[in-house]
Design a protein around this motif. Sequence first.
Motif, PDB file in Angstrom:
ATOM      1  N   ILE A   1     -26.327  41.039  45.017  1.00 51.79           N
ATOM      2  CA  ILE A   1     -25.020  41.315  44.643  1.00 51.79           C
ATOM      3  C   ILE A   1     -24.989  42.760  44.316  1.00 51.79           C
ATOM      4  CG2 ILE A   1     -24.715  38.959  43.855  1.00 51.79           C
ATOM      5  CD1 ILE A   1     -24.975  40.014  40.865  1.00 51.79           C
ATOM      6  N   GLY A   2     -23.507  43.291  44.353  1.00 56.93           N
ATOM      7  CA  GLY A   2     -23.350  44.494  43.829  1.00 56.93           C
ATOM      8  C   GLY A   2     -22.161  45.021  44.341  1.00 56.93           C
ATOM      9  N   PHE A   3     -21.768  46.341  44.127  1.00 58.29           N
ATOM     10  CA  PHE A   3     -20.485  46.805  44.440  1.00 58.29           C
ATOM     11  C   PHE A   3     -20.466  47.003  45.958  1.00 58.29           C
ATOM     12  CE2 PHE A   3     -16.694  49.731  44.610  1.00 58.29           C
ATOM     13  CZ  PHE A   3     -15.965  48.815  43.699  1.00 58.29           C
ATOM     14  N   MET A   4     -19.051  47.054  46.811  1.00 62.31           N
ATOM     15  CA  MET A   4     -19.171  47.587  47.992  1.00 62.31           C
ATOM     16  C   MET A   4     -19.839  48.851  48.083  1.00 62.31           C
ATOM     17  SD  MET A   4     -15.235  47.060  48.674  1.00 62.31           S
ATOM     18  CE  MET A   4     -14.384  47.034  46.953  1.00 62.31           C
ATOM     19  N   GLY A   5     -20.830  49.166  49.037  1.00 64.29           N
ATOM     20  CA  GLY A   5     -21.419  50.143  49.532  1.00 64.29           C
ATOM     21  C   GLY A   5     -22.839  50.559  48.742  1.00 64.29           C
TER      22      GLY A   5
ATOM     23  N   GLY B   1     -25.435  48.664  49.234  1.00 63.75           N
ATOM     24  CA  GLY B   1     -26.576  48.687  50.075  1.00 63.75           C
ATOM     25  C   GLY B   1     -27.037  47.110  50.356  1.00 63.75           C
ATOM     26  N   LYS B   2     -26.058  46.259  49.953  1.00 64.91           N
ATOM     27  CA  LYS B   2     -26.753  44.788  49.947  1.00 64.91           C
ATOM     28  C   LYS B   2     -26.853  44.429  51.659  1.00 64.91           C
ATOM     29  CE  LYS B   2     -22.616  43.683  48.603  1.00 64.91           C
ATOM     30  NZ  LYS B   2     -21.588  44.317  48.195  1.00 64.91           N
ATOM     31  N   THR B   3     -26.140  44.950  52.358  1.00 67.27           N
ATOM     32  CA  THR B   3     -26.398  44.493  53.857  1.00 67.27           C
ATOM     33  C   THR B   3     -27.698  44.962  54.340  1.00 67.27           C
ATOM     34  OG1 THR B   3     -24.049  44.233  54.082  1.00 67.27           O
ATOM     35  CG2 THR B   3     -25.212  44.242  56.017  1.00 67.27           C
TER      36      THR B   3
ATOM     37  N   PHE C   1      -9.105  34.466  50.617  1.00 68.18           N
ATOM     38  CA  PHE C   1     -10.350  34.935  50.895  1.00 68.18           C
ATOM     39  C   PHE C   1     -11.372  34.546  49.794  1.00 68.18           C
ATOM     40  CE2 PHE C   1     -13.610  38.330  50.250  1.00 68.18           C
ATOM     41  CZ  PHE C   1     -14.157  38.223  51.317  1.00 68.18           C
ATOM     42  N   ARG C   2     -10.919  34.473  48.461  1.00 65.42           N
ATOM     43  CA  ARG C   2     -11.721  34.245  47.584  1.00 65.42           C
ATOM     44  C   ARG C   2     -12.055  32.679  47.606  1.00 65.42           C
ATOM     45  NH1 ARG C   2     -13.779  39.030  46.657  1.00 65.42           N
ATOM     46  NH2 ARG C   2     -12.384  40.455  45.992  1.00 65.42           N
ATOM     47  N   LYS C   3     -10.979  31.901  47.980  1.00 66.81           N
ATOM     48  CA  LYS C   3     -11.189  30.475  48.115  1.00 66.81           C
ATOM     49  C   LYS C   3     -12.557  30.375  49.429  1.00 66.81           C
ATOM     50  CE  LYS C   3      -8.145  27.834  50.012  1.00 66.81           C
ATOM     51  NZ  LYS C   3      -8.452  27.117  51.207  1.00 66.81           N
TER      52      LYS C   3
ATOM     53  N   SER D   1     -26.492  38.268  51.320  1.00 71.22           N
ATOM     54  CA  SER D   1     -25.820  39.587  50.730  1.00 71.22           C
ATOM     55  C   SER D   1     -24.206  38.989  50.557  1.00 71.22           C
ATOM     56  CB  SER D   1     -25.623  40.312  52.018  1.00 71.22           C
ATOM     57  OG  SER D   1     -26.964  40.789  52.376  1.00 71.22           O
ATOM     58  N   LEU D   2     -24.118  38.987  49.276  1.00 71.55           N
ATOM     59  CA  LEU D   2     -22.613  38.691  48.789  1.00 71.55           C
ATOM     60  C   LEU D   2     -21.791  39.767  48.874  1.00 71.55           C
ATOM     61  CD1 LEU D   2     -23.089  36.017  45.769  1.00 71.55           C
ATOM     62  CD2 LEU D   2     -23.526  35.743  48.393  1.00 71.55           C
ATOM     63  N   GLY D   3     -20.286  39.411  49.165  1.00 69.14           N
ATOM     64  CA  GLY D   3     -19.371  40.203  49.228  1.00 69.14           C
ATOM     65  C   GLY D   3     -19.097  41.008  47.683  1.00 69.14           C
ATOM     66  N   GLY D   4     -18.819  42.190  47.516  1.00 72.19           N
ATOM     67  CA  GLY D   4     -18.798  42.814  46.216  1.00 72.19           C
ATOM     68  C   GLY D   4     -17.883  42.116  45.175  1.00 72.19           C
ATOM     69  N   GLY D   5     -16.808  41.454  45.746  1.00 71.87           N
ATOM     70  CA  GLY D   5     -16.118  40.718  44.619  1.00 71.87           C
ATOM     71  C   GLY D   5     -16.543  39.251  44.216  1.00 71.87           C
ATOM     72  N   THR D   6     -17.212  38.798  45.106  1.00 70.80           N
ATOM     73  CA  THR D   6     -17.683  37.251  44.963  1.00 70.80           C
ATOM     74  C   THR D   6     -18.055  36.811  43.230  1.00 70.80           C
ATOM     75  OG1 THR D   6     -18.627  37.380  46.899  1.00 70.80           O
ATOM     76  CG2 THR D   6     -19.038  35.472  45.676  1.00 70.80           C
TER      77      THR D   6
ATOM     78  N   THR E   1     -12.864  49.873  56.046  1.00 71.55           N
ATOM     79  CA  THR E   1     -12.974  48.201  56.482  1.00 71.55           C
ATOM     80  C   THR E   1     -12.681  47.453  55.013  1.00 71.55           C
ATOM     81  OG1 THR E   1     -15.255  48.342  56.196  1.00 71.55           O
ATOM     82  CG2 THR E   1     -14.474  48.496  58.231  1.00 71.55           C
ATOM     83  N   ARG E   2     -12.655  48.544  53.958  1.00 71.46           N
ATOM     84  CA  ARG E   2     -12.637  47.551  52.728  1.00 71.46           C
ATOM     85  C   ARG E   2     -11.184  47.587  52.170  1.00 71.46           C
ATOM     86  NH1 ARG E   2     -18.036  49.233  53.824  1.00 71.46           N
ATOM     87  NH2 ARG E   2     -19.392  48.033  52.602  1.00 71.46           N
ATOM     88  N   PRO E   3     -10.123  46.550  52.205  1.00 70.53           N
ATOM     89  CA  PRO E   3      -8.793  46.680  52.009  1.00 70.53           C
ATOM     90  C   PRO E   3      -8.668  46.940  50.489  1.00 70.53           C
ATOM     91  CG  PRO E   3      -9.693  44.494  52.364  1.00 70.53           C
ATOM     92  CD  PRO E   3     -10.829  45.383  53.001  1.00 70.53           C
TER      93      PRO E   3
HETATM   94  C1  S3P Z   1     -14.971  43.247  48.296  1.00 71.20           C
HETATM   95  C2  S3P Z   1     -15.946  43.502  48.762  1.00 71.20           C
HETATM   96  C3  S3P Z   1     -16.265  43.228  50.477  1.00 71.20           C
HETATM   97  C4  S3P Z   1     -15.458  42.252  50.908  1.00 71.20           C
HETATM   98  C5  S3P Z   1     -14.015  42.452  50.496  1.00 71.20           C
HETATM   99  C6  S3P Z   1     -13.901  42.463  49.210  1.00 71.20           C
HETATM  100  C7  S3P Z   1     -14.734  43.333  46.737  1.00 71.20           C
HETATM  101  O1  S3P Z   1     -17.759  43.175  50.643  1.00 71.20           O
HETATM  102  O2  S3P Z   1     -15.893  41.113  50.798  1.00 71.20           O
HETATM  103  O3  S3P Z   1     -13.605  43.490  51.187  1.00 71.20           O
HETATM  104  O4  S3P Z   1     -13.885  42.659  46.582  1.00 71.20           O
HETATM  105  O5  S3P Z   1     -15.634  44.033  46.430  1.00 71.20           O
HETATM  106  P1  S3P Z   1     -18.911  44.310  50.537  1.00 71.20           P
HETATM  107  O6  S3P Z   1     -19.359  44.242  49.142  1.00 71.20           O
HETATM  108  O7  S3P Z   1     -19.816  43.768  51.257  1.00 71.20           O
HETATM  109  O8  S3P Z   1     -18.174  45.474  51.183  1.00 71.20           O
END
Ligand code: S3P
Length: 177
Positions: A13-17, A19-21, A62-64, A83-88, A123-125
């Motif tokens: 887990i961790g913020f976008m960018g 390095g999780k992936t 998306f969160r659902k 690797s989880l999305g940063g907001g999960t 790619t990160r909305p």
């Molecule tokens: C998000 C992180 C993204 C992706 C979406 C929302 C977030 O994943 O799930 O853009 O809320 O931080 P990565 O952490 O893999 O970039």
Amino acid sequence: MGKKVKNNNIVLIGFMGSGKTSLGIRLSYKLQLSVEDTDKIIESREKKKISEIFAEKGESYFRKLETELLYEIRDKKCRKIYSLGGGTPVILQNQSLICQCGTVIYLSAKPETIYERLKHDTTRPLLQCDDPKAKIASLIETRDPIYRRCADYVIEVDGKDQNQILDEILNCLGEGT
Ligand code: S3P
């Protein structure tokens, strides 16, 4: 969260960018385990990019999907790296689910590190805004305590190369040499 109810996966887990992936892929080679990226699973099921899902169906949809996927991961019996999305972890319901999914490793990065890595990313909305630097700082401020609460181990990634981080992860997992 008692150890007994934990699944056997490794969960990054961790913020976008942070390095999780990329670290998930390296870890998968090293441990000979398959790796899955929850964003990629959702994109392939929805047949849409994350940015399209956000634009067309909204963030809460998306969160659902993320929460549903966590239930699946928790209930699967095989051992994998996720690797989880940063907001999960931000969704309350997800926090205990994440803990149940496996050993959770938080890749912690400073806002400056993330900004340098993502300043040209499209790619990160959540970061397509007027002031992505401020957005990153405020999101990290809110999320860092949440990530720490979910994590079994925290690894600071700033200024380290990927081999160094990989070694630290392996040590946490008791797989170091
Ligand atoms: C998000 C992180 C993204 C992706 C979406 C929302 C977030 O994943 O799930 O853009 O809320 O931080 P990565 O952490 O893999 O970039």
